[in-house]
Write a protein that holds these residues in place. Structure first.
Motif, PDB file in Angstrom:
ATOM      1  N   ALA A  85       0.828  -1.209   0.000  1.00  0.00           N
ATOM      2  CA  ALA A  85       0.000   0.000   0.000  1.00  0.00           C
ATOM      3  C   ALA A  85       0.861   1.258   0.000  1.00  0.00           C
ATOM      4  N   VAL A  89      -3.443   4.830   5.307  1.00  0.00           N
ATOM      5  CA  VAL A  89      -4.888   4.866   5.084  1.00  0.00           C
ATOM      6  C   VAL A  89      -5.318   3.637   4.292  1.00  0.00           C
ATOM      7  N   GLU A  90      -4.591   3.378   3.220  1.00  0.00           N
ATOM      8  CA  GLU A  90      -4.933   2.226   2.371  1.00  0.00           C
ATOM      9  C   GLU A  90      -4.498   0.912   3.023  1.00  0.00           C
ATOM     10  N   GLY A  91      -3.263   0.869   3.522  1.00  0.00           N
ATOM     11  CA  GLY A  91      -2.713  -0.376   4.034  1.00  0.00           C
ATOM     12  C   GLY A  91      -3.353  -0.861   5.309  1.00  0.00           C
ATOM     13  N   SER A  93      -6.205   0.127   6.622  1.00  0.00           N
ATOM     14  CA  SER A  93      -7.635  -0.123   6.401  1.00  0.00           C
ATOM     15  C   SER A  93      -7.860  -1.523   5.846  1.00  0.00           C
ATOM     16  N   ALA A  94      -7.093  -1.882   4.824  1.00  0.00           N
ATOM     17  CA  ALA A  94      -7.246  -3.206   4.207  1.00  0.00           C
ATOM     18  C   ALA A  94      -6.861  -4.310   5.184  1.00  0.00           C
ATOM     19  N   LYS A 200     -11.520   1.029  12.040  1.00  0.00           N
ATOM     20  CA  LYS A 200     -10.643   1.778  11.129  1.00  0.00           C
ATOM     21  C   LYS A 200     -10.640   3.266  11.468  1.00  0.00           C
ATOM     22  N   GLN A 211      -3.605  10.775   3.747  1.00  0.00           N
ATOM     23  CA  GLN A 211      -3.435  10.355   2.362  1.00  0.00           C
ATOM     24  C   GLN A 211      -2.113  10.892   1.833  1.00  0.00           C
TER      25      GLN A 211
END
Length: 215
Positions: A85, A89-91, A93-94, A200, A211
Motif C-alpha cells: 500500500a 490509510v490504504e494499508g 484499512s485493508a 478503522k 493520504q
C-alpha cells in the motif's frame, strides 16, 4: 440423464481428508486446548477413523502445529496489501478488514493461537522466535517508512501492531462476550461492516493517518 460424477483421485481424497481433519482439529484445540485434546476426539469431530489422522499427521503435536501455522498463514496473507500500500490509510484499512474477516470466519483458529501464547507457547515457541519475529520486523519497517514520509504520526510501530492484533482478534477470541452483549445473537453482516468502519476510524484517526501528500 445427468452424467455420473467421476470418482475422486487419490490426491483429491487426501486433500479433502486433510481439510476435514484440520477443521475438526481447530475446533477441538480451541475448546480443549492442546493438553485436553486427543486424536480420538478430533477423529470423531471429523467423522473419520482415528487411523486416518495418524496417516496424515503422525502425532498430535504435528497436527497442532499445522493448525497454528494455518491461522498464521491466513494472517500473513491479510498483510499482503499492507506491504504494497502507498500509505497507512490504504494499508491499515485493508489489513483491518482482512483480519476482522478472518476473525469472523475462523474464530477457532484465533483462539488456538491465543491459548498457546497465553500458556507461554510450549509447542510453538520456536515458531514465535523465527517466523513471527521476522514478520513483525518487516511490518514495523513499513510503518516506520510511512512515518518518515509524513503519512502518519510518529507512533511506536511495535505497539501499533499490538493494538491492531488485539482489536481485530478480539472479535474471535471474545466472540461469546460480543454475542452476549448483542442480545445473545451473532453480529449481522451490517453489524460486522459497522464494526470494521468503527475500528478503522478510531485507529486511523488515532495515528493521524494521512493520504499521500505532495512534497
Amino acid at each position: 440423464m445427468a452424467a455420473a460424477s467421476r470418482p475422486l483421485s487419490k490426491k483429491e481424497i487426501r486433500r479433502e481428508n486433510e481439510k476435514l481433519i484440520l477443521e475438526a482439529a481447530e475446533k477441538v484445540f480451541a475448546e480443549a486446548g492442546f493438553g485436553g485434546a486427543t486424536m480420538q476426539l478430533i477423529a470423531d469431530m471429523a467423522g473419520l477413523p482415528k487411523a486416518n489422522l495418524h496417516y496424515y499427521f503422525p502425532t498430535k503435536e504435528s497436527l497442532y502445529r499445522q493448525v497454528v501455522q494455518a491461522i498464521f498463514q491466513d494472517w500473513l496473507k491479510a498483510a499482503d496489501i499492507f506491504d504494497d500500500a502507498p500509505g497507512p490509510v490504504e494499508g491499515i484499512s485493508a489489513y483491518i478488514d482482512a483480519k476482522m474477516e478472518i476473525s469472523r470466519r475462523h474464530p477457532a483458529g484465533s483462539k488456538v493461537w491465543a491459548s498457546e501464547v497465553m500458556h507461554r507457547a510450549p509447542v510453538i515457541q520456536d515458531y514465535l522466535e523465527t517466523t513471527l519475529v521476522e514478520w513483525t520486523e518487516g511490518r514495523m519497517a513499513v510503518i516506520q517508512r510511512w512515518i518518515d514520509e509524513g503519512k502518519m504520526d510518529a507512533v511506536d510501530p511495535r505497539h501499533l501492531l499490538y493494538m491492531l492484533w488485539a482489536t481485530t482478534q478480539h472479535y474471535a477470541d471474545f466472540g461469546h462476550q460480543i454475542e452476549t452483549l448483542n442480545g445473545g445473537l451473532p453480529l449481522t453482516d451490517a453489524q460486522w461492516e459497522a464494526a470494521k468502519t468503527s475500528v478503522k476510524t478510531i485507529i486511523l484517526n488515532g495515528i493521524g493517518a494521512r493520504q499521500n501528500r505532495e512534497t
